[in-house]
Design a protein around this motif. Structure first.
Motif, mmCIF file in Angstrom:
data_model
loop_
_atom_site.group_PDB
_atom_site.id
_atom_site.type_symbol
_atom_site.label_atom_id
_atom_site.label_comp_id
_atom_site.label_asym_id
_atom_site.label_seq_id
_atom_site.Cartn_x
_atom_site.Cartn_y
_atom_site.Cartn_z
ATOM 1 N N GLU A 61 0.890 -0.966 -0.012
ATOM 2 C CA GLU A 61 0.148 -0.057 0.094
ATOM 3 C C GLU A 61 0.656 1.300 -0.025
ATOM 4 O OE1 GLU A 61 -3.505 2.311 2.647
ATOM 5 O OE2 GLU A 61 -2.356 0.733 3.548
ATOM 6 N N PRO A 62 1.102 1.811 -1.020
ATOM 7 C CA PRO A 62 1.817 3.180 -1.276
ATOM 8 C C PRO A 62 0.893 4.217 -0.270
ATOM 9 C CG PRO A 62 0.695 2.944 -3.395
ATOM 10 C CD PRO A 62 0.166 1.765 -2.333
ATOM 11 N N ILE A 63 1.680 4.856 0.588
ATOM 12 C CA ILE A 63 1.004 5.720 1.365
ATOM 13 C C ILE A 63 1.032 7.200 0.845
ATOM 14 C CG2 ILE A 63 0.852 7.120 3.672
ATOM 15 C CD1 ILE A 63 -0.076 3.893 3.719
ATOM 16 N N THR A 64 2.224 7.354 0.063
ATOM 17 C CA THR A 64 2.619 8.464 -0.567
ATOM 18 C C THR A 64 2.584 7.913 -2.072
ATOM 19 O OG1 THR A 64 4.834 7.895 -0.257
ATOM 20 C CG2 THR A 64 3.946 9.840 1.044
ATOM 21 N N GLY A 65 2.434 8.730 -2.978
ATOM 22 C CA GLY A 65 2.555 8.245 -4.482
ATOM 23 C C GLY A 65 3.771 8.831 -5.456
ATOM 24 N N ARG A 66 4.925 8.584 -4.751
ATOM 25 C CA ARG A 66 6.005 8.902 -5.863
ATOM 26 C C ARG A 66 6.473 7.930 -6.981
ATOM 27 N NH1 ARG A 66 5.382 13.192 -2.985
ATOM 28 N NH2 ARG A 66 6.016 13.108 -1.060
ATOM 29 N N THR A 67 6.979 8.628 -7.815
ATOM 30 C CA THR A 67 7.217 7.593 -9.153
ATOM 31 C C THR A 67 8.025 6.401 -8.931
ATOM 32 O OG1 THR A 67 7.186 9.827 -10.350
ATOM 33 C CG2 THR A 67 8.408 7.838 -11.376
ATOM 34 N N HIS A 68 7.977 5.388 -9.170
ATOM 35 C CA HIS A 68 8.572 3.969 -8.888
ATOM 36 C C HIS A 68 8.579 3.646 -7.397
ATOM 37 C CE1 HIS A 68 10.672 4.172 -13.104
ATOM 38 N NE2 HIS A 68 9.306 4.232 -13.138
ATOM 39 N N GLN A 69 7.636 4.284 -6.672
ATOM 40 C CA GLN A 69 7.912 4.097 -5.356
ATOM 41 C C GLN A 69 7.943 2.611 -4.517
ATOM 42 O OE1 GLN A 69 5.429 6.425 -2.727
ATOM 43 N NE2 GLN A 69 5.027 4.680 -1.409
ATOM 44 N N LEU A 70 6.998 1.834 -5.074
ATOM 45 C CA LEU A 70 6.979 0.304 -4.656
ATOM 46 C C LEU A 70 8.361 -0.211 -5.128
ATOM 47 C CD1 LEU A 70 3.365 -0.309 -5.464
ATOM 48 C CD2 LEU A 70 4.370 0.244 -3.343
ATOM 49 N N ARG A 71 8.694 -0.248 -6.200
ATOM 50 C CA ARG A 71 9.859 -0.691 -6.929
ATOM 51 C C ARG A 71 11.014 -0.089 -6.266
ATOM 52 N NH1 ARG A 71 9.023 0.360 -13.206
ATOM 53 N NH2 ARG A 71 10.960 -1.326 -13.333
ATOM 54 N N VAL A 72 11.154 0.871 -5.879
ATOM 55 C CA VAL A 72 12.489 1.674 -5.255
ATOM 56 C C VAL A 72 12.679 1.039 -3.902
ATOM 57 C CG1 VAL A 72 14.004 3.571 -4.771
ATOM 58 C CG2 VAL A 72 12.838 3.473 -6.728
#
Length: 123
Positions: A61-72
């Protein structure tokens, strides 16, 4: 599906600031000096993954929505997503990145009704 040493516990949170990696665009990186706050919650799933014994399925669950967040975030803690050509786990045979949005919830822009969409992963 992630590969690597097992995450400790059944759930947790990754809280690392992310920034653009300008020399290697479109990649992002963890950067404590210039990165923007970024948080991802994770839960270990009990569903077995038939394609590899040393992989574990997670709900994210991404709390924030940064580019490639889950992957990084996952790669930075040693658990790159299987099939991720940018952030590091291609050692298992995979025809695709093993990242799948199972659910989406949003408010309809015209009538404010809450809409829920679900789609189970095919892996």
């Amino acid at each position: 599906c992630v590969r690597g040493p097992w995450l400790h516990g059944e759930q947790g949170e990754i809280d690392l600031p992310l920034a653009a990696d300008w020399p290697r665009r479109p990649m992002q990186k963890v950067c404590h000096q210039t990165g923007r706050p970024s948080r991802t919650r994770w839960w270990r799933k009990r569903t077995p993954l038939a394609s590899a014994e040393d992989c574990v399925r997670l709900s994210l669950e991404p709390i924030t929505g940064r580019t490639h967040q889950l992957r990084v975030h996952l790669a930075s803690v040693g658990h790159a997503i299987v099939g991720d050509s940018l952030y590091g786990c291609q050692s298992l045979p995979s025809s695709r990145l093993m990242l799948h949005a199972c659910g989406l919830r949003l408010r309809h822009p015209s009538n404010a009704e809450m809409l829920d969409f679900t789609n189970p992963p095919d892996f």
